[in-house]
Design a protein around this motif. Sequence first.
Motif, PDB file in Angstrom:
ATOM      1  N   PRO A  10     -14.260 -12.844  18.811  1.00 23.81           N
ATOM      2  CA  PRO A  10     -13.528 -14.076  18.067  1.00 23.81           C
ATOM      3  C   PRO A  10     -14.178 -14.735  16.823  1.00 23.81           C
ATOM      4  CG  PRO A  10     -12.955 -14.298  20.564  1.00 23.81           C
ATOM      5  CD  PRO A  10     -13.945 -13.240  20.286  1.00 23.81           C
ATOM      6  N   SER A  11     -15.634 -14.875  17.145  1.00 20.77           N
ATOM      7  CA  SER A  11     -16.267 -15.335  16.106  1.00 20.77           C
ATOM      8  C   SER A  11     -16.236 -14.335  14.723  1.00 20.77           C
ATOM      9  CB  SER A  11     -17.676 -15.367  16.515  1.00 20.77           C
ATOM     10  OG  SER A  11     -18.447 -14.381  16.560  1.00 20.77           O
ATOM     11  N   ILE A  12     -16.178 -13.070  15.035  1.00 14.91           N
ATOM     12  CA  ILE A  12     -15.933 -12.107  13.903  1.00 14.91           C
ATOM     13  C   ILE A  12     -14.683 -12.132  13.214  1.00 14.91           C
ATOM     14  CG2 ILE A  12     -15.964  -9.713  13.200  1.00 14.91           C
ATOM     15  CD1 ILE A  12     -18.040  -9.415  15.363  1.00 14.91           C
ATOM     16  N   TRP A  13     -13.441 -12.142  14.039  1.00 17.87           N
ATOM     17  CA  TRP A  13     -12.230 -12.486  13.533  1.00 17.87           C
ATOM     18  C   TRP A  13     -11.128 -12.545  14.784  1.00 17.87           C
ATOM     19  CZ3 TRP A  13      -7.036 -10.497  14.783  1.00 17.87           C
ATOM     20  CH2 TRP A  13      -6.137 -10.902  13.822  1.00 17.87           C
ATOM     21  N   ARG A  14     -10.319 -13.461  14.350  1.00 19.05           N
ATOM     22  CA  ARG A  14      -9.185 -13.993  15.136  1.00 19.05           C
ATOM     23  C   ARG A  14      -7.886 -14.169  14.663  1.00 19.05           C
ATOM     24  NH1 ARG A  14     -13.076 -18.067  15.539  1.00 19.05           N
ATOM     25  NH2 ARG A  14     -12.435 -20.118  14.630  1.00 19.05           N
ATOM     26  N   PRO A  15      -6.888 -14.160  15.230  1.00 18.06           N
ATOM     27  CA  PRO A  15      -5.670 -14.730  14.694  1.00 18.06           C
ATOM     28  C   PRO A  15      -5.660 -16.257  14.624  1.00 18.06           C
ATOM     29  CG  PRO A  15      -4.810 -13.111  16.470  1.00 18.06           C
ATOM     30  CD  PRO A  15      -6.446 -13.508  16.412  1.00 18.06           C
TER      31      PRO A  15
END
Length: 334
Positions: A10-15
């Motif tokens: 999630p630290s890279i990408w998350r909605p």
Amino acid sequence: MAANQGGLDPSIWRPQASFSTNIVSLRELKTFNDSGGIAVHLDTTRSTIPDIEIAGSQSETLSFWETRSSSGFITKPKFSAGLVTVRFVTSGHIIYAHRQGDILASPTIATLTSFEDIHEVRASTAVGAVSATLAVEALASAHEALTGCDHPGLPAFAPIAEMTTPGMTALFCSIRLIHRRLQASHRQADLMLPLLQEVMSYQLLSAWPKRGAGTAARLPDVASLHLRLAIEYIEANLSSALSLADVAAAARIGVRSLQNKFRTELGRTPVQFIIERRLARAHEDLTAVAKSSWSIAEIARAWGFVHMSDFGQRYRRKYGCTPSRTRREGGRAD
């Protein structure tokens, strides 16, 4: 900035139904990169204190965001993703280090880039931009529905589009409106997104130019970044008084270097180029429905041609006919 990236940290990408940040220190910049949850790494040039505002929303197939920065910034993708990004610059300029060569985005030139084609994005100081990202798979599905063909893939989109057409203006207004509504009412975003994605995809597929689809006002392809900046400045100020010193300053070079670059790459002087561009704009106005009530003299004066005899001679040399004939063939009387 979104992707179908299930399983990513999630630290890279998350909605995110809504996100907003104002970065004004190097410490805040590091914190944002470590936990921001967007698909790019954000940085500034050496010794520059960041001043960057970002607000937007992102899902697995569709994202919208607005960026403002007085300091300028640099971004690099964190991972490879099947995405296309549409960007409208409202102030300043943005340069893409593209695998096929640098691309310049500005208030008069919008860009469409594949996520995997971009190595780096460099935004100038005093920059502002409104952007949207769509998943390639979703856009291809929309193209299939729009054309009625099975698995047509994506059109060969041009990397840039001029902001002079009604379709591009409408696309920009839609992206900005959707972004603002999502920011104001993000609780309803999940219900809205499928419809918004469909509408946005159809607009993009219909309005964005395809490779090789030239127009009367198409800007020349040039290798020099300085020359592209000069051309962009000229294009944005064609209806105003222009000086070579101002054009050279916008291109970040001296007047002599400016003249040399025009002669070497375009085979003409800066003044000749400016006259050609103004003639092209006058030609467009002579065939435009919106300018049908304007006289030929009014159109000529709007683009800096004070003497009608001079305008008529230059116009005939470029287009092989008189301005009045162009207007008649466009279905309007003199």
